[in-house]
Design a protein around this motif. Structure first.
Motif, mmCIF file in Angstrom:
data_model
loop_
_atom_site.group_PDB
_atom_site.id
_atom_site.type_symbol
_atom_site.label_atom_id
_atom_site.label_comp_id
_atom_site.label_asym_id
_atom_site.label_seq_id
_atom_site.Cartn_x
_atom_site.Cartn_y
_atom_site.Cartn_z
ATOM 1 N N MET A 11 0.896 -1.243 0.073
ATOM 2 C CA MET A 11 0.014 0.023 -0.135
ATOM 3 C C MET A 11 0.893 1.272 -0.046
ATOM 4 S SD MET A 11 -3.437 0.317 0.318
ATOM 5 C CE MET A 11 -3.665 -1.280 0.783
ATOM 6 N N GLY A 12 0.805 2.205 -0.797
ATOM 7 C CA GLY A 12 1.624 3.303 -0.947
ATOM 8 C C GLY A 12 1.449 4.249 0.180
ATOM 9 N N THR A 67 -0.942 -3.918 -9.576
ATOM 10 C CA THR A 67 -0.185 -4.479 -8.560
ATOM 11 C C THR A 67 -0.955 -4.769 -7.252
ATOM 12 O OG1 THR A 67 1.687 -2.962 -9.418
ATOM 13 C CG2 THR A 67 1.987 -3.710 -7.088
ATOM 14 N N TYR A 68 -1.801 -4.095 -6.694
ATOM 15 C CA TYR A 68 -2.629 -4.484 -5.728
ATOM 16 C C TYR A 68 -3.385 -5.449 -5.952
ATOM 17 C CZ TYR A 68 -6.564 -4.207 -2.480
ATOM 18 O OH TYR A 68 -7.532 -4.489 -1.577
ATOM 19 N N ASN A 69 -3.971 -5.827 -6.845
ATOM 20 C CA ASN A 69 -4.896 -6.988 -7.120
ATOM 21 C C ASN A 69 -3.950 -8.578 -7.205
ATOM 22 O OD1 ASN A 69 -7.781 -5.900 -7.169
ATOM 23 N ND2 ASN A 69 -6.879 -4.686 -8.731
ATOM 24 N N CYS A 85 -19.174 -2.979 2.152
ATOM 25 C CA CYS A 85 -17.950 -2.026 1.808
ATOM 26 C C CYS A 85 -16.781 -2.439 2.868
ATOM 27 C CB CYS A 85 -18.419 -0.740 2.484
ATOM 28 S SG CYS A 85 -17.175 0.810 2.851
ATOM 29 N N VAL A 86 -16.013 -3.061 2.147
ATOM 30 C CA VAL A 86 -14.782 -3.915 2.865
ATOM 31 C C VAL A 86 -13.598 -3.243 2.485
ATOM 32 C CG1 VAL A 86 -13.399 -6.024 2.625
ATOM 33 C CG2 VAL A 86 -16.202 -6.166 2.371
ATOM 34 N N ARG A 87 -12.905 -3.015 3.528
ATOM 35 C CA ARG A 87 -11.554 -2.558 3.683
ATOM 36 C C ARG A 87 -11.385 -0.921 3.164
ATOM 37 N NH1 ARG A 87 -7.641 -6.794 4.371
ATOM 38 N NH2 ARG A 87 -8.591 -8.737 4.514
ATOM 39 N N LEU A 88 -12.235 -0.342 3.510
ATOM 40 C CA LEU A 88 -12.232 1.324 3.479
ATOM 41 C C LEU A 88 -12.112 2.072 4.688
ATOM 42 C CD1 LEU A 88 -11.707 3.592 1.565
ATOM 43 C CD2 LEU A 88 -14.415 3.534 1.209
ATOM 44 N N THR A 89 -12.642 1.565 5.717
ATOM 45 C CA THR A 89 -12.649 2.568 6.818
ATOM 46 C C THR A 89 -11.326 2.726 7.601
ATOM 47 O OG1 THR A 89 -13.559 0.737 8.277
ATOM 48 C CG2 THR A 89 -15.314 1.979 7.658
HETATM 49 C C1 LIG Z 1 -7.839 -1.793 0.090
HETATM 50 S S1 LIG Z 1 -9.028 -1.603 -1.361
HETATM 51 C C2 LIG Z 1 -10.435 -2.646 -1.128
HETATM 52 C C3 LIG Z 1 -11.060 -2.992 -2.420
HETATM 53 C C4 LIG Z 1 -12.106 -4.301 -2.173
HETATM 54 N N1 LIG Z 1 -13.218 -3.815 -1.277
HETATM 55 C C5 LIG Z 1 -11.278 -5.342 -1.715
HETATM 56 O O1 LIG Z 1 -11.606 -5.557 -0.407
HETATM 57 O O2 LIG Z 1 -10.517 -6.061 -2.247
HETATM 58 C C6 LIG Z 1 -9.683 0.074 -1.130
HETATM 59 C C7 LIG Z 1 -10.324 0.613 -2.071
HETATM 60 O O3 LIG Z 1 -11.066 1.771 -1.802
HETATM 61 C C8 LIG Z 1 -10.856 2.887 -2.931
HETATM 62 N N2 LIG Z 1 -11.188 4.294 -2.067
HETATM 63 C C9 LIG Z 1 -10.474 5.125 -1.501
HETATM 64 N N3 LIG Z 1 -11.034 6.123 -1.004
HETATM 65 C C10 LIG Z 1 -12.460 5.865 -1.489
HETATM 66 C C11 LIG Z 1 -13.543 6.659 -1.377
HETATM 67 N N4 LIG Z 1 -13.473 7.576 -0.842
HETATM 68 N N5 LIG Z 1 -14.884 6.308 -2.073
HETATM 69 C C12 LIG Z 1 -14.919 5.130 -2.756
HETATM 70 N N6 LIG Z 1 -13.449 4.358 -2.655
HETATM 71 C C13 LIG Z 1 -12.442 4.789 -2.305
HETATM 72 C C14 LIG Z 1 -9.571 2.578 -3.296
HETATM 73 O O4 LIG Z 1 -9.498 3.119 -4.737
HETATM 74 C C15 LIG Z 1 -9.292 1.110 -3.340
HETATM 75 O O5 LIG Z 1 -9.803 0.347 -4.707
#
Ligand SMILES: C[S@@+](CC[C@H](N)C(=O)[O-])C[C@H]1O[C@@H](n2cnc3c(N)ncnc32)[C@H](O)[C@@H]1O
Length: 229
Positions: A1-2, A31-33, A132-136
């Motif tokens: 993660m950058g 790269t992330y995927n 909503c996974v892995r954003l908060t």
């Molecule tokens: C760690 S990835 C998780 C993606 C997917 N839910 C997963 O678990 O594989 C976080 C994603 O959140 C997106 N992201 C970041 N800030 C965001 C925002 N404010 N609204 C929507 N997407 C956002 C990023 O572009 C990234 O693709």
């Protein structure tokens, strides 16, 4: 993660705009995927997440429209596909959406939408449920976390499934205890009671919070179900 938050505070001038730029470029998204595809630890995590999503979505029954935000490259689309007629894949990063359109096709109808979780271009209660996974845990302030959860619950008619990094998890407790010695930055966490309060405030109930893994991860999933009017 950058990008990693250096500090956690409630200064509402701080925002997570830098993180929103992370995967705009195709190469960064790829790269992330690839990391989730190639590393065995990440594959175990995805396996567990498939299992949790399958169970939680099954309990809600099949729906017409499900929102996957942020969808990333579509890592978690397969378990969602079984339970909806239409899957809306939304992310703020165009690189992720482009990756998902090529690599993340599933057996149900999908549409891809560029959108921020802070301003979802959908009407109140216009979709059945949101995942909503892995954003908060990438958001810098409690204010942003709360704003996101409120927005996700606004558009959802029936339920929200989201992940968060638990303040009281063994992993985070250890990190906090070690912090005075190693000075590692604190994680962006949430507390179950905060989520309970937020859910209640938005006319929903926090039903369960299963951990991804009890010891090795601080992530939990949360299921919030909207109260019947
Ligand atoms: C760690 S990835 C998780 C993606 C997917 N839910 C997963 O678990 O594989 C976080 C994603 O959140 C997106 N992201 C970041 N800030 C965001 C925002 N404010 N609204 C929507 N997407 C956002 C990023 O572009 C990234 O693709």
């Amino acid at each position: 993660m950058g990008y990693r938050p250096e500090t956690r505070s409630d200064n509402s001038d701080q925002t997570s705009k830098a993180y929103q730029q992370n995967y705009q470029k195709d190469q960064r998204a790829a790269t992330y995927n690839a990391k989730y595809r190639d590393r065995w630890t990440k594959r175990i995590s995805t396996w567990r997440e498939f299992h949790l999503l399958d169970r939680m979505l099954r309990n809600q029954g099949r729906v017409k429209v499900l929102l996957d935000l942020p969808c990333g490259g579509g890592r978690l689309s397969p378990p969602m596909a079984h339970f909806t007629d239409l899957l809306i894949e939304a992310d703020v990063a165009v690189g992720q959406l482009r990756y998902g359109r090529v690599h993340g096709q599933v057996s149900t109808r999908q549409v891809w939408m560029s959108a921020s979780g802070f301003h979802i271009p959908l009407r109140d209660a216009s979709i059945d449920g949101t995942v909503c996974v892995r954003l908060t845990h990438h958001l810098l302030t409690e204010a942003e976390q709360e704003r996101l959860v409120r927005e996700l619950l606004r558009v959802s008619k029936r339920f929200l499934i989201m992940s968060f990094f638990d303040y009281y998890s063994p992993k985070n407790t250890l990190r906090r205890l070690r912090r005075p010695f190693n000075r590692k930055p604190s994680k962006s966490t949430m507390k179950v009671r905060e989520l309970q309060r937020l859910a209640q405030d938005c006319g929903a109930t926090l039903v369960e919070c299963p951990a991804l893994f009890l010891i090795s991860s601080g992530h939990r999933y949360a299921l919030m179900v909207k109260d019947k009017a």
